[in-house]
Design a protein around this motif. Structure first.
Motif, PDB file in Angstrom:
ATOM      1  N   ALA A 158       0.785  -1.545   0.071  1.00  0.00           N
ATOM      2  CA  ALA A 158      -0.366  -0.268   0.391  1.00  0.00           C
ATOM      3  C   ALA A 158       1.020   0.879  -0.050  1.00  0.00           C
ATOM      4  N   CYS A 159       2.439   0.610   0.785  1.00  0.00           N
ATOM      5  CA  CYS A 159       3.057   2.127   0.860  1.00  0.00           C
ATOM      6  C   CYS A 159       3.837   1.635  -0.574  1.00  0.00           C
ATOM      7  N   SER A 164       4.741   6.649  -0.096  1.00  0.00           N
ATOM      8  CA  SER A 164       4.692   6.846   0.744  1.00  0.00           C
ATOM      9  C   SER A 164       6.686   5.640   1.206  1.00  0.00           C
ATOM     10  N   ALA A 165       7.225   7.038   2.510  1.00  0.00           N
ATOM     11  CA  ALA A 165       8.478   5.573   2.636  1.00  0.00           C
ATOM     12  C   ALA A 165       7.426   4.832   3.903  1.00  0.00           C
ATOM     13  N   LYS A 457      15.686   1.272  -0.918  1.00  0.00           N
ATOM     14  CA  LYS A 457      16.788   2.162  -0.963  1.00  0.00           C
ATOM     15  C   LYS A 457      16.065   3.416   0.027  1.00  0.00           C
ATOM     16  N   LEU A 458      16.890   4.706   0.836  1.00  0.00           N
ATOM     17  CA  LEU A 458      16.613   5.283   1.816  1.00  0.00           C
ATOM     18  C   LEU A 458      15.829   6.321   0.063  1.00  0.00           C
ATOM     19  N   PRO A 459      14.947   6.887   1.856  1.00  0.00           N
ATOM     20  CA  PRO A 459      14.457   8.075   1.693  1.00  0.00           C
ATOM     21  C   PRO A 459      15.009   9.776   0.797  1.00  0.00           C
ATOM     22  N   VAL A 486      12.034   2.877   1.329  1.00  0.00           N
ATOM     23  CA  VAL A 486      11.383   3.083   0.623  1.00  0.00           C
ATOM     24  C   VAL A 486      11.380   2.092  -0.670  1.00  0.00           C
ATOM     25  N   PRO A 487      10.345   0.978  -0.813  1.00  0.00           N
ATOM     26  CA  PRO A 487       9.905   0.000  -1.469  1.00  0.00           C
ATOM     27  C   PRO A 487       9.665   0.933  -2.609  1.00  0.00           C
ATOM     28  N   THR A 488       9.970  -0.955  -3.573  1.00  0.00           N
ATOM     29  CA  THR A 488       9.024  -0.871  -4.503  1.00  0.00           C
ATOM     30  C   THR A 488       8.959  -1.779  -5.480  1.00  0.00           C
ATOM     31  N   PRO A 489       7.620  -2.224  -5.338  1.00  0.00           N
ATOM     32  CA  PRO A 489       7.891  -3.605  -6.110  1.00  0.00           C
ATOM     33  C   PRO A 489       8.572  -4.263  -7.889  1.00  0.00           C
TER      34      PRO A 489
END
Length: 492
Positions: A158-159, A164-165, A457-459, A486-489
């Motif tokens: 959902a983030c 969002s982080a 990765k970091l914000p 910060v996640p990325t699918p």
């Protein structure tokens, strides 16, 4: 003059016995740094006690005797010394240190963690292992781990959609709490106002248990703990935890009365089993439940937190782990136990995390009797602190000890059983942590899924190598600052 002669006559036999016929040599004690009157070496400690002890030991050696006020404290900071003291004399060192505050917080030693070694402790540990922590029971909780992991992944997803982080520290706390509560109590308690209050009180408990309680070591200074609010904090946390545990016990008693003889034994949980044992009183039940919550929640969440911290700080290790996980799982959604069994680099990452960030930095013991080890005479009731954090970073045991290098555990026989004292993240012997299987099972499935489904990765474009590793004082070492990422699918 007659009075003086009388005194000499009375004292002469004692003086002769002490100084003429006393052939006992003076005790050979370990090296000690200089100490101050009254407070001993307390002034040399800091909030992060494990780091302060490492610094002192660099000058005085891996075995040293400190004094916390009037209390002698033996500090061990090498694998060889730890083995000679504890492995060879496990029974003598089988009691745990405690203070007036920890006794109050842990229901006056009716728990398993600080209860004195003896029949009561053996029985309580046996119940905990058999009914909650055995490999068979851990296997039966597989569906709980998988369901809670899926819920956590949904929140991360959902983030991702909102850009969002994610506060992984908070998610790991909630996940670990939910797993142990469902396994022990049959339902979640981590969310909602009462759950948040309980989680906050539990974290405060861990911090209080590592605070130096000055009155314990210098009794006539105990007023300081009243003036600075320490005793007030202890009482507040005790009341909040007791209120929560009382609610849990009453809830299960009520359910038992409602179901009567129709209760299915297969549906019994840990609380139900404890309530059926007439030899365990109400305080004993609450003390054991608090042990399971404290050990099962904080150890798991701190290990996950540090594992992700190190993987983000070390992109090469992260990519190796992602490659392993994705090659084994491929495009399947569910990661099975068979998959986890094949992930050797995953296991190495977890071990390396535990080496650098032992869940409990200081393993405490108390001598049950006088003993001589390594030529040193150690008195009964001496506190013993084994600095597992320092041993995990000892150049005598590890090449490049400050480096995160999971490869050192590939093709290595080192495990979590505490047989080799250079790697004892869960302790050893009689007082070793019995919850290793439950903790590792939870860590493995979460880490594998995080590596399988997301990039990290970091914000705000921060560099991975700049991620801090500052610690928060406590029984279990957490990050001082939350792990915000910060996640990325995968595939986007």
């Amino acid at each position: 003059m007659p009075i003086l002669l009388i005194l000499i006559t009375l004292l002469l036999p004692w003086l002769i016995k002490k100084y003429v016929f006393n052939h006992n040599p003076p005790k050979n004690q370990p090296p000690s740094p200089p100490k101050l009157p009254v407070i001993g070496n307390l002034h040399q400690l800091s909030a992060l006690i494990h780091r302060a002890l490492q610094t002192i030991g660099a000058k005085h050696g891996p075995v040293m005797l400190l004094h916390f006020g009037s209390k002698p404290v033996l500090v061990i900071q090498s694998a060889d010394a730890a083995a000679q003291f504890l492995k060879d004399h496990d029974l003598v060192f089988s009691d745990k240190p405690h203070t007036s505050s920890t006794r109050r917080l842990m229901h006056y030693r009716k728990d398993v963690i600080i209860a004195p070694y003896g029949e009561y402790w053996r029985k309580m540990k046996s119940i905990c292992v058999l009914q909650l922590l055995s490999n068979k029971r851990v296997g039966s909780f597989k569906f709980i781990r998988e369901e809670e992991t899926d819920l956590m992944l949904e929140k991360i997803g959902a983030c991702c959609l909102s850009g969002s982080a994610v506060d992984l520290s908070q998610l790991f706390d909630l996940h670990s709490n939910n797993v142990i509560c469902r396994a022990s109590f049959g339902r979640r308690f981590g969310e909602g106002e009462s759950g948040r209050r309980f989680t906050k009180a539990l974290r405060e408990l861990f911090q209080l248990m590592t605070n130096v309680e000055i009155g314990e070591f210098v009794p006539w200074l105990s007023w300081i703990s009243r003036v600075n609010g320490f005793y007030g904090r202890v009482e507040k946390v005790r009341e909040e935890l007791d209120e929560f545990l009382e609610m849990v016990v009453e809830e299960h008693i009520s359910k038992g009365l409602e179901s009567g003889s129709d209760v299915n034994k297969n549906n019994e949980n840990f609380v139900d089993i404890l309530l059926k044992d007439s030899s365990i009183d109400r305080d004993g039940i609450k003390a054991i439940l608090l042990d399971m919550l404290a050990g099962g929640t904080d150890t798991t969440s701190s290990t996950l937190e540090w594992a992700m911290t190190e993987l983000i700080r070390n992109p090469t290790a992260r990519m190796k782990l992602q490659t392993e996980v994705r090659e084994i799982v491929q495009d399947r959604h569910v990661i099975t136990d068979d998959d986890l069994g094949k992930m050797q680099y995953l296991k190495a990452v977890i071990k390396e995390t535990l080496r650098l960030h032992a869940p409990v930095s200081l393993l405490g013991r108390v001598t049950r009797e006088d003993i001589t080890v390594m030529g040193y005479d150690i008195s009964a009731n001496t506190w013993v602190l084994v600095n597992t954090w320092a041993i995990g970073r000892d150049p005598a045991s590890w090449d490049q000890p400050e480096m995160f290098h999971p490869e050192r555990f590939l093709n290595s026989s080192l495990d979590f059983k505490g047989l080799d004292f250079k790697f004892v993240p869960f302790g050893h012997g009689r007082r070793g942590c019995p919850g290793i299987a439950l903790a590792i099972a939870s860590v493995e499935v979460v880490l594998a899924n995080l590596m399988h489904k997301f990039e990290w990765k970091l914000p705000m474009g921060a560099k991975c190598e700049d991620l801090d590793v500052m610690e928060q004082p406590g029984v279990n070492l957490h990050r001082k600052n939350p792990l915000i990422v910060v996640p990325t699918p995968i595939g986007t």
